[in-house]
Write an enzyme that holds these catalytic residues in place. Structure first.
Site, PDB file in Angstrom:
ATOM      1  N   LYS A 156       0.862  -1.307  -0.159  1.00 49.58           N
ATOM      2  CA  LYS A 156       0.256  -0.207   0.124  1.00 49.58           C
ATOM      3  C   LYS A 156       1.161   1.747   0.311  1.00 49.58           C
ATOM      4  CE  LYS A 156      -0.422  -0.253   5.138  1.00 49.58           C
ATOM      5  NZ  LYS A 156      -1.280   0.024   6.174  1.00 49.58           N
ATOM      6  N   ARG A 209     -10.755   0.317  15.176  1.00 52.02           N
ATOM      7  CA  ARG A 209     -10.105   0.993  13.615  1.00 52.02           C
ATOM      8  C   ARG A 209     -11.946   0.517  13.181  1.00 52.02           C
ATOM      9  NH1 ARG A 209      -4.449   1.962  11.575  1.00 52.02           N
ATOM     10  NH2 ARG A 209      -5.120  -0.292  11.234  1.00 52.02           N
ATOM     11  N   TYR A 268      16.922  29.961   8.283  1.00 50.00           N
ATOM     12  CA  TYR A 268      15.723  30.431   8.438  1.00 50.00           C
ATOM     13  C   TYR A 268      15.960  30.578   9.954  1.00 50.00           C
ATOM     14  CZ  TYR A 268      13.911  30.628   3.020  1.00 50.00           C
ATOM     15  OH  TYR A 268      13.240  29.932   2.233  1.00 50.00           O
ATOM     16  N   MET A 288      12.458  24.654   1.634  1.00 52.31           N
ATOM     17  CA  MET A 288      11.963  24.123   0.028  1.00 52.31           C
ATOM     18  C   MET A 288      12.920  22.052  -0.216  1.00 52.31           C
ATOM     19  SD  MET A 288       9.141  24.993  -2.259  1.00 52.31           S
ATOM     20  CE  MET A 288       8.203  25.595  -0.995  1.00 52.31           C
TER      21      MET A 288
END
Length: 374
Positions: free
Chosen positions: A35, A131, A256, A304
């Site tokens: 998956k 679940r 940053y 990024m």
């Protein structure tokens, strides 16, 4: 020249990890869980690499199963969440799929289906994960309905999922396991219970089928490793290069927000990889990185398209030097994706499945270089 970032996928390592799953449970069959694009490794290439080893595959949804069939995979495929609407049953039958049934509406839809081939069914029990699945007290009635409808359902198995098979504390696992053992014995039902951690560490849960998932890709899901999990081989290596070097005096902020400040005169390497590629922006300063096979660390926030690493103690490193964000370096040194995940306050699953499509996959090993179908 192409951007140097790529994800190298070692198909021999994938096959090694699958063989380990079989070795640990010699009386079980192992359905290979593919998956989420084979946990980010490439759905069809990984399925092809396991042909001749895996007797069946498992995916989350019909769309993934269709991609496998379009890719030439003919082995049985299990839909782990079953169908999402009754209309999908037509495709389930046409593609020869197996399916989980976890709720009344799915059971009703299957039994209301018109004439056709019976569909192999794995009846899901909510043994404590809460679940999907039938409550234990309602499983027998659902099982009987399926068993009494051989024109619609065949090859019935009980299926469930362990919430804490990875944990050192086994109390909740034992509770789930005891409930499932009693149910299986009462119904005379074959089971599919063991996920990756249970395959690695809970042999009492091994059934007719096991479901190795993340372990196939070389990640150790256990809270504390064991002799088996230490034999896992990394399948993905996220690899790039140094594209620039900065020489900075002590006291200079990097990246940053200036989160990391040079504690001494430092060499900072800029790496072509960032959160736009899927590398986790939450990685903290000190997150390990391999440069030319030697350990160093992230220095500053992930951008990024780039991140920065401390090269001060690696004077031989420079522009073009190999950088391994996780996986196996050219000199054989391994940086586990699990270790990187801990520095990002996450798990390996999110890192592996989060590598974005702009990162090219390069396949190596058996059964040859498979093309990337994306």
């Amino acid at each position: 020249m192409a951007r140097p970032l790529r994800a190298d996928i070692d198909l021999d390592a994938l096959r090694h990890n699958y063989r380990l799953a079989m070795e640990l449970a010699p009386d079980s069959r192992a359905v290979a869980v593919l998956k989420a694009d084979a946990y980010g490794h490439g759905l069809v290439p990984c399925a092809r690499a396991l042909e001749g080893l895996a007797p069946a595959y498992a995916v989350a949804c019909l769309e993934e199963a269709e991609r496998l069939r379009e890719g030439g995979i003919s082995a049985p495929i299990v839909l782990l969440e079953g169908i999402f609407e009754a209309a999908e049953l037509e495709r389930v039958e046409a593609l020869g799929l197996w399916m989980a049934i976890h709720s009344d509406w799915q059971l009703d839809a299957l039994l209301a289906r018109g004439p056709g081939r019976p569909i192999p069914v794995w009846l899901k029990v909510d043994s404590g994960m809460h679940r999907l699945g039938f409550p234990p007290e309602r499983v027998e009635a659902a099982w009987r309905r399926l068993a009494e409808a051989p024109a619609h359902a065949c090859d019935l198995h009980l299926m469930s999922h362990f919430a804490t098979a990875d944990a050192e504390d086994t109390a909740y696992f034992r509770r789930q396991s005891a409930l499932l053992s009693e149910l299986a014995e009462r119904l005379g039902a074959p089971t599919c219970l063991a996920n990756s951690p249970a395959t690695l560490a809970r042999p009492e849960s091994h059934g007719a089928w096991n479901r190795p998932g993340v372990m196939l890709y070389g990640s150790d899901p256990l809270e504390r490793d064991n002799a088996a999990s230490r034999r896992l081989a990394p399948v993905m290596t996220l690899r790039s290069e140094i594209i620039a070097v900065r020489e900075l005096p002590a006291g200079e902020p990097v990246g940053y927000g200036g989160r990391w400040v040079t504690p001494r005169p430092s060499r900072i390497g800029v790496v072509a990889c960032g959160y736009g590629d899927g590398y986790d922006r939450h990685a903290v300063d000190g997150t390990p990185v391999l440069v030319e096979g030697h350990r160093t660390a992230l220095a500053g926030k992930v951008s990024m398209d780039m991140l920065t690493v401390d090269l001060t103690d690696l004077p031989q490193a420079g522009i073009g030097s190999e950088v391994v964000l996780w996986g196996r370096a050219s000199n054989g040194e391994v940086l586990s994706v699990d270790e990187v995940a801990r520095h990002c306050d996450t798990i390996s699953y999110t890192l592996l499945t989060g590598v974005l499509p702009r990162v090219p996959r390069r396949y190596h090993g058996a059964p040859g270089n498979a093309p990337d179908p994306r």
